[in-house]
Design a protein around this motif. Structure first.
Motif, short mmCIF file in Angstrom:
data_model
loop_
_atom_site.label_atom_id
_atom_site.label_comp_id
_atom_site.label_asym_id
_atom_site.label_seq_id
_atom_site.Cartn_x
_atom_site.Cartn_y
_atom_site.Cartn_z
N VAL A 141 -32.53 -7.06 -33.15
CA VAL A 141 -31.50 -6.28 -32.48
C VAL A 141 -30.14 -6.65 -33.06
O VAL A 141 -29.77 -7.83 -33.09
N ALA A 142 -29.43 -5.66 -33.57
CA ALA A 142 -28.11 -5.92 -34.12
C ALA A 142 -27.16 -6.36 -33.01
O ALA A 142 -27.14 -5.77 -31.92
N ARG A 143 -26.38 -7.40 -33.32
CA ARG A 143 -25.46 -7.92 -32.31
C ARG A 143 -24.13 -7.18 -32.44
O ARG A 143 -23.27 -7.55 -33.24
N THR A 144 -23.98 -6.14 -31.65
CA THR A 144 -22.78 -5.34 -31.71
C THR A 144 -21.61 -6.08 -31.08
O THR A 144 -21.81 -7.04 -30.33
N PRO A 145 -20.37 -5.65 -31.37
CA PRO A 145 -19.21 -6.29 -30.73
C PRO A 145 -19.29 -6.29 -29.21
O PRO A 145 -18.89 -7.26 -28.55
N ALA A 146 -19.81 -5.20 -28.64
CA ALA A 146 -19.91 -5.14 -27.18
C ALA A 146 -20.87 -6.19 -26.64
O ALA A 146 -20.60 -6.83 -25.61
N VAL A 147 -21.99 -6.39 -27.36
CA VAL A 147 -22.96 -7.41 -26.95
C VAL A 147 -22.34 -8.79 -27.05
O VAL A 147 -22.52 -9.65 -26.17
N ARG A 148 -21.58 -9.01 -28.13
CA ARG A 148 -20.94 -10.33 -28.31
C ARG A 148 -19.93 -10.60 -27.20
O ARG A 148 -19.88 -11.70 -26.65
N VAL A 149 -19.14 -9.60 -26.87
CA VAL A 149 -18.15 -9.77 -25.79
C VAL A 149 -18.84 -10.10 -24.47
O VAL A 149 -18.40 -10.99 -23.73
N LEU A 150 -19.93 -9.40 -24.17
CA LEU A 150 -20.66 -9.66 -22.94
C LEU A 150 -21.24 -11.07 -22.93
O LEU A 150 -21.17 -11.78 -21.92
N VAL B 114 -20.11 -13.69 -24.58
CA VAL B 114 -19.00 -14.64 -24.42
C VAL B 114 -18.57 -14.72 -22.96
O VAL B 114 -18.31 -15.81 -22.43
N ARG B 115 -18.51 -13.60 -22.29
CA ARG B 115 -18.09 -13.60 -20.89
C ARG B 115 -19.08 -14.34 -20.00
O ARG B 115 -18.69 -15.10 -19.11
N VAL B 116 -20.37 -14.12 -20.25
CA VAL B 116 -21.39 -14.81 -19.45
C VAL B 116 -21.30 -16.32 -19.67
O VAL B 116 -21.34 -17.12 -18.71
N LEU B 117 -21.16 -16.73 -20.94
CA LEU B 117 -21.07 -18.16 -21.25
C LEU B 117 -19.79 -18.76 -20.66
O LEU B 117 -19.79 -19.91 -20.19
N THR B 118 -18.70 -18.00 -20.69
CA THR B 118 -17.44 -18.48 -20.13
C THR B 118 -17.57 -18.73 -18.63
O THR B 118 -17.07 -19.74 -18.11
N VAL B 119 -18.24 -17.82 -17.95
CA VAL B 119 -18.46 -18.00 -16.51
C VAL B 119 -19.27 -19.26 -16.25
O VAL B 119 -18.98 -20.02 -15.31
N ARG B 120 -20.27 -19.53 -17.07
CA ARG B 120 -21.07 -20.73 -16.90
C ARG B 120 -20.24 -21.99 -17.12
O ARG B 120 -20.33 -22.96 -16.35
N VAL B 121 -19.42 -21.97 -18.18
CA VAL B 121 -18.55 -23.12 -18.44
C VAL B 121 -17.61 -23.36 -17.27
O VAL B 121 -17.45 -24.50 -16.79
N LEU B 122 -16.99 -22.30 -16.78
CA LEU B 122 -16.04 -22.44 -15.68
C LEU B 122 -16.72 -22.91 -14.40
O LEU B 122 -16.13 -23.68 -13.62
N THR B 123 -17.95 -22.48 -14.18
CA THR B 123 -18.67 -22.92 -12.98
C THR B 123 -18.90 -24.42 -13.01
O THR B 123 -18.64 -25.13 -12.02
N VAL B 124 -19.37 -24.92 -14.14
CA VAL B 124 -19.59 -26.36 -14.28
C VAL B 124 -18.27 -27.11 -14.20
O VAL B 124 -18.17 -28.19 -13.58
N TRP B 125 -17.22 -26.55 -14.82
CA TRP B 125 -15.91 -27.20 -14.80
C TRP B 125 -15.41 -27.33 -13.35
O TRP B 125 -14.95 -28.40 -12.95
N VAL B 126 -15.50 -26.28 -12.56
CA VAL B 126 -15.04 -26.32 -11.17
C VAL B 126 -15.81 -27.36 -10.38
O VAL B 126 -15.22 -28.16 -9.62
N LEU B 127 -17.12 -27.39 -10.54
CA LEU B 127 -17.94 -28.34 -9.78
C LEU B 127 -17.61 -29.79 -10.15
O LEU B 127 -17.42 -30.64 -9.27
N THR B 128 -17.55 -30.06 -11.43
CA THR B 128 -17.30 -31.45 -11.86
C THR B 128 -15.88 -31.89 -11.55
O THR B 128 -15.67 -33.03 -11.12
N ARG B 129 -14.91 -31.00 -11.71
CA ARG B 129 -13.53 -31.40 -11.44
C ARG B 129 -13.28 -31.58 -9.95
O ARG B 129 -12.43 -32.38 -9.55
N THR B 130 -14.00 -30.84 -9.14
CA THR B 130 -13.89 -31.05 -7.70
C THR B 130 -14.32 -32.47 -7.33
O THR B 130 -13.66 -33.16 -6.53
N VAL B 131 -15.42 -32.92 -7.94
CA VAL B 131 -15.90 -34.28 -7.69
C VAL B 131 -14.88 -35.30 -8.16
O VAL B 131 -14.58 -36.29 -7.46
N LEU B 132 -14.30 -35.10 -9.36
CA LEU B 132 -13.31 -36.05 -9.89
C LEU B 132 -12.09 -36.13 -8.98
O LEU B 132 -11.58 -37.23 -8.71
#
Length: 437
Positions: free
Chosen positions: A11-20, A22-40
Motif C-alpha cells: 500500500v502506497a503511503r500517501t501524504p494523508a496516510v502519513r499525516v494520520l 503522525v497524529r495517532v503517534l503524537t496522541v500516544r506520546v502526549l498520553t504517556v507524557w501527561v501520565l508520567t509528568r503527573t507522577v513527577l
C-alpha cells in the motif's frame, strides 16, 4: 524484473496516510507524557513519597539560599558550592517570574515548563519530512526513568536550550550558535553541541554566534554583578564523586583497607583521602584524550548527513560524562536530551547507544535516590549498581564513537575509493583486499 511476493499487498503511503499516522503517534506520546509528568509533579510536591532521600532539598535549601544572595546583585562569593557559569543565576532567579507562589513551587513549575518546551520541540520536529517521533519517545521515557530529580535541578532548563539549539542547527546555524553559547553560560556542557557543525560557512556562523553570545553575556554579568567568574576557583580542591567511573576504584579499595573518607564536599558526596588526587588526574587525562579523539574525528570527517551534528554532540557529551570525575544523576538528563534529538532524525545510527543510555538512566534512578545509601556504604548492591550504570555509559560512548567514525570517515572514504578510476597495478591480484581469499 522483480515481482511482489504472493499474498503480500503493498500500500502506497500517501501524504494523508502519513499525516494520520503522525497524529495517532503524537496522541500516544502526549498520553504517556501527561501520565508520567503527573507522577513527577506529585512526587516533587510531596503528594506522593518517592523512596530514598528527598531530592527536592537542593531547591528548597541550596537554590533558595543562592536566590536570596543573587537578588541583592552579587554572586555567592563565600559559597564554594556555587560552581556554575554566570548565566546560571538566571535559572536560580527564574522563580521570581511567578511571585504568586513560593520559591520551590515556582521552580518546579518552571522546570515542568522547560520539560514541556523540549517535548513540544521534539514533537514538532518529528512530524517534519526526514524526521521521526522516536526522539519525542526518548525524551518522554528518559525523563520518566530518571524520576523526580529532573524537576529538582535546573539542568532540565539547560537541556531544553540544548534541544532547541540542535534542532535549529540544520537550517539556522547562527541561532544554534547563539543558543549553544547561552547554554554554555548556563552550565558549560552545551558548548559541546558545536563539535559536529559542517566545516566552513556553517562552522563560522555557529561558532561566531556562540562566541559573541558568550562574551557579550559574560561582560554584561561582569559589569553588573560582582563575582561572575568566582566559580572558576571553587573546584580546585574537589575530590572524586562517589558515582563516577573513577570512584569504583575506591569503592573496592574500602574493602581492602583503604584509609579514606566519604564526605559531603563542594555540594556532592565525594571520596577524600590517599590517591584520590591521582584518580582525579587520570579522569581529567581521559577527558583530554576524549577531546583529542573528537578533534581527530573532525579533521578526518568526509561527509555530513542530516543527523551528523546531533550524533557528534551526543558522542561528545557521552565521552565527557563517562570520563568526568563527577557523574551526578542530572548528567543523564543531558544525555537523554541530546539522544532524543539524534533519534528525531531518521538518518541517525545512534539507536543502540541511545538504548544503552536509557538503560543507564533507569539504573541511575535505582542508585539515586532509591538505593543511594548502599552506594555511600560501598556495599555489594551499591557497587553493582555503579558497575552496571557506568559500564553502560562506557559501552554507549565506545559504540557511539565507532558508529560516528564509520558514518562520516570510513564509509565515505570507501565510496570514494570505489568511484575512483581503477588504476592498473603490477602487483599480484591476490594482494588486494578485493580479491584476496
Amino acid at each position: 524484473m522483480k515481482y511482489p511476493k504472493r499474498g503480500v499487498v503493498h500500500v502506497a503511503r500517501t501524504p494523508a496516510v502519513r499525516v494520520l499516522t503522525v497524529r495517532v503517534l503524537t496522541v500516544r506520546v502526549l498520553t504517556v507524557w501527561v501520565l508520567t509528568r503527573t507522577v513527577l509533579l506529585l512526587c516533587v510536591f510531596h503528594v506522593l513519597t518517592a523512596p530514598g532521600p528527598d531530592v527536592t532539598s537542593d531547591v528548597s535549601v541550596i537554590y533558595q539560599g543562592w536566590y536570596e544572595v543573587l537578588r541583592t546583585g552579587t554572586f555567592p562569593l563565600d559559597d564554594v558550592t556555587w560552581q556554575y557559569p554566570p548565566a546560571a543565576a538566571l535559572a536560580i532567579l527564574s522563580p521570581a517570574l511567578l511571585p504568586f507562589v513560593g520559591y520551590t513551587s515556582a521552580f518546579f513549575l518552571l522546570a515542568f515548563l522547560a520539560d514541556t518546551l523540549a517535548c513540544g520541540l521534539l514533537l514538532y520536529a518529528g512530524s517534519r519530512p526526514g524526521k521521526s517521533l522516536r526522539g519525542a519517545w526518548v525524551w518522554v521515557v528518559g525523563v520518566a526513568l530518571l524520576g523526580p530529580t529532573v524537576y529538582a535541578r535546573y539542568d532540565v532548563m539547560v537541556t531544553a536550550v540544548a534541544v532547541a539549539a540542535l534542532l535549529a542547527g540544520a537550517r539556522h546555524p547562527r541561532t544554534m550558535g547563539a543558543l549553544a553559547g547561552f547554554g554554555a553560560l548556563l552550565k558549560v556542557w552545551p558548548a559541546l553541541l558545536l563539535i559536529g557543525t559542517p566545516r566552513a560557512r556553517a562552522t563560522l556562523s555557529s561558532w561566531g554566534a556562540a562566541l559573541a553570545t558568550a562574551v557579550g553575556l559574560t561582560l554584561a554579568f561582569l559589569v553588573t554583578m560582582p563575582g561572575a567568574l568566582a566559580f572558576l576557583t571553587f573546584q580546585r580542591d574537589r575530590g572524586t564523586e562517589i558515582e563516577s567511573l573513577g570512584a569504583l576504584v575506591f569503592h573496592v579499595a574500602r574493602h581492602l583497607g583503604w584509609q579514606g573518607d566519604v564526605q559531603l564536599n563542594y555540594g556532592s558526596v565525594e571520596f577524600l583521602g590517599p590517591y584520590v588526587a591521582l584518580v582525579s588526574t587520570v579522569a581529567q587525562g581521559l577527558s583530554v584524550a576524549a577531546f583529542c579523539w573528537l578533534l581527530v574525528w573532525r579533521l578526518r570527517a568526509r561527509a555530513w548527513s542530516a543527523s551528523t551534528v546531533a550524533d557528534a554532540a551526543f558522542v561528545a557529551v557521552l565521552l565527557f560524562t563517562a570520563t568526568s570525575r563527577v557523574i551526578s544523576p542530572q548528567y543523564l538528563l543531558w544525555l537523554v536530551g541530546v539522544a532524543a534529538v539524534c533519534l528525531a532524525f531518521r538518518a541517525s545510527r545512534m539507536v543502540v547507544p541511545v538504548c544503552l543510555v536509557l538503560a543507564a538512566t533507569f539504573v541511575t534512578f535505582l542508585e539515586f535516590p532509591l538505593w543511594f545509601s548502599h552506594v555511600v556504604a560501598s556495599d555489594p548492591l551499591g557497587i553493582t549498581l555503579l558497575v552496571v550504570r557506568n559500564g553502560l555509559l562506557v559501552a554507549a560512548a565506545l559504540l557511539g564513537c565507532r558508529n560516528l567514525w564509520r558514518r562520516t570517515v570510513s564509509e565515505p572514504r570507501a565510496r570514494e575509493s570505489e568511484s575512483a578510476p581503477e588504476e592498473v597495478s603490477r602487483a599480484p591480484r591476490a594482494d588486494t583486499y578485493a580479491t584476496a581469499p
